[in-house]
Design an enzyme around this catalytic site. Structure first.
Site, PDB file in Angstrom:
ATOM      1  N   CYS A 123      17.256 -63.263 -41.328  1.00 35.00           N
ATOM      2  CA  CYS A 123      17.414 -63.962 -42.607  1.00 35.00           C
ATOM      3  C   CYS A 123      16.090 -64.642 -42.968  1.00 35.00           C
ATOM      4  CB  CYS A 123      18.524 -65.001 -42.509  1.00 35.00           C
ATOM      5  SG  CYS A 123      18.849 -65.832 -44.095  1.00 35.00           S
ATOM      6  N   ASP A 164      15.760 -67.477 -44.055  1.00 38.09           N
ATOM      7  CA  ASP A 164      15.909 -68.907 -43.778  1.00 38.09           C
ATOM      8  C   ASP A 164      14.769 -69.438 -42.892  1.00 38.09           C
ATOM      9  OD1 ASP A 164      16.885 -71.412 -42.518  1.00 38.09           O
ATOM     10  OD2 ASP A 164      18.737 -70.929 -43.588  1.00 38.09           O
ATOM     11  N   ARG A 167      14.562 -71.781 -40.951  1.00 33.60           N
ATOM     12  CA  ARG A 167      14.927 -72.326 -39.638  1.00 33.60           C
ATOM     13  C   ARG A 167      15.102 -71.257 -38.564  1.00 33.60           C
ATOM     14  NH1 ARG A 167      20.108 -75.223 -42.037  1.00 33.60           N
ATOM     15  NH2 ARG A 167      20.101 -73.168 -43.019  1.00 33.60           N
ATOM     16  N   HIS A 174      22.538 -65.926 -38.690  1.00 36.28           N
ATOM     17  CA  HIS A 174      22.578 -67.294 -38.153  1.00 36.28           C
ATOM     18  C   HIS A 174      23.748 -68.065 -38.756  1.00 36.28           C
ATOM     19  CE1 HIS A 174      20.872 -69.366 -41.786  1.00 36.28           C
ATOM     20  NE2 HIS A 174      20.506 -68.127 -42.035  1.00 36.28           N
ATOM     21  N   CYS A 213      24.443 -69.877 -42.571  1.00 37.24           N
ATOM     22  CA  CYS A 213      23.646 -69.058 -43.508  1.00 37.24           C
ATOM     23  C   CYS A 213      24.085 -69.309 -44.963  1.00 37.24           C
ATOM     24  CB  CYS A 213      23.809 -67.567 -43.176  1.00 37.24           C
ATOM     25  SG  CYS A 213      22.787 -66.500 -44.224  1.00 37.24           S
TER      26      CYS A 213
END
Ligand code: CO
Length: 221
Positions: free
Chosen positions: A42, A44, A46, A98, A101
C-alpha cells in the site's frame, strides 16, 4: 527550516553511515540490481517495505499503490510484474496489506469520493465475493480487519490469474506468491497465504501455453 531540507541532510548522514560500514556499499550496486523479492504494498506512509522487513537497497523490487491492488488493466503494475518475473527473475512476490488501511476502509463506506471511486471499486468487488462471511461479522473493527485480509488474498489470486505468473510457473515453477498483512499497531506481519506452481488455478483463468510460448517470452502479456 523547510522540512524537505531535513531529508537532504539526512541523506548525507545516511551515505556517510553506509560507507563507514561498507566502503563498497554503493559501488557494488551501481551496475545492476539482483533482488530476490518483489513487493506489492500500500502507498500508506506507515508501511515502508525495507524498514519493516529489515532489508537493504537492492533486496526488494517495489510497487506500491492504494490498498495494494493487482488490477489486470493496470499497465504500471503489469510492467513492474513482467520485469520482476521475466528479467529480474525474483523468487518471491509478496502482496502486503496492512490493518487500518484507509483505502479498504473507504471501500467499505458508501461515500462518493470522486475519481478514487474507480480504484476503490476493485475492493468493493472483494466484498461482494466474500459478502456472506463479512456480513456475519457484527463487530466493525473485526469486519474491517477481515476485509483487509480477504483483499490481500484476492490480490494474490489476481496475480496467479496473470499469464506472466502462469508462464513463469510453467517454465521454472517460480515465483512463490505470498499474502501478508502488516499490523501498524505493533509492527508484526501476519503471514496469510502462499501460492506456488502446485496451487490450483480455477479453469476459467488458466492459460494453455504452447512449448514455444513457454520457451520464448513474447511481447504479449
Ligand atoms: Co493502505
Amino acid at each position: 527550516m523547510d522540512s524537505y531540507k531535513k531529508l537532504l541532510l539526512s541523506n548525507k548522514a545516511w551515505v556517510k553511515e553506509k560507507l563507514e560500514i561498507r566502503p563498497d556499499f554503493f559501488s557494488r550496486m551501481a551496475n545492476e540490481q539482483n533482488p530476490e523479492f518483489m513487493w506489492i504494498g500500500c502507498s500508506d506512509s506507515r508501511v515502508p517495505a525495507e524498514d519493516i522487513t529489515g532489508t537493504e537497497p537492492g533486496e526488494i523490487f517495489v510497487h506500491r499503490n492504494i490498498a495494494n491492488l493487482v488490477v489486470h488493466t493496470d499497465f504500471n503494475l503489469l510492467s513492474v510484474l513482467q520485469f520482476a518475473v521475466e528479467v529480474l527473475e525474483v523468487k518471491h512476490i509478496i502482496v502486503c496489506g496492512h490493518y487500518g488501511c484507509g483505502g479498504v476502509k473507504h471501500a467499505l463506506s458508501s461515500k462518493h469520493l470522486g475519481l478514487i471511486n474507480k480504484w476503490l471499486r476493485h475492493i468493493k468487488d472483494v466484498y461482494r465475493i466474500h459478502e456472506r462471511e463479512l456480513d456475519s461479522l457484527k463487530n466493525e473493527e473485526e469486519k474491517l480487519n477481515r476485509f483487509i485480509e480477504l483483499n490481500v488474498i484476492e490480490q494474490v489470486q489476481n496475480l496467479v490469474e496473470t499469464s506472466i505468473v502462469q508462464r513463469s510457473w510453467a517454465r521454472k515453477k517460480m515465483p512463490f506468491i505470498h499474502g501478508w498483512v502488516y499490523d501498524i499497531k505493533n509492527g508484526n506481519i501476519n503471514d496469510l497465504c502462499l501460492m506456488t506452481s502446485e496451487s490450483h488455478v480455477d479453469k476459467i483463468y488458466k492459460f494453455d501455453f504452447t512449448d514455444e510460448q513457454i520457451k520464448h517470452y513474447s511481447e504479449e502479456v
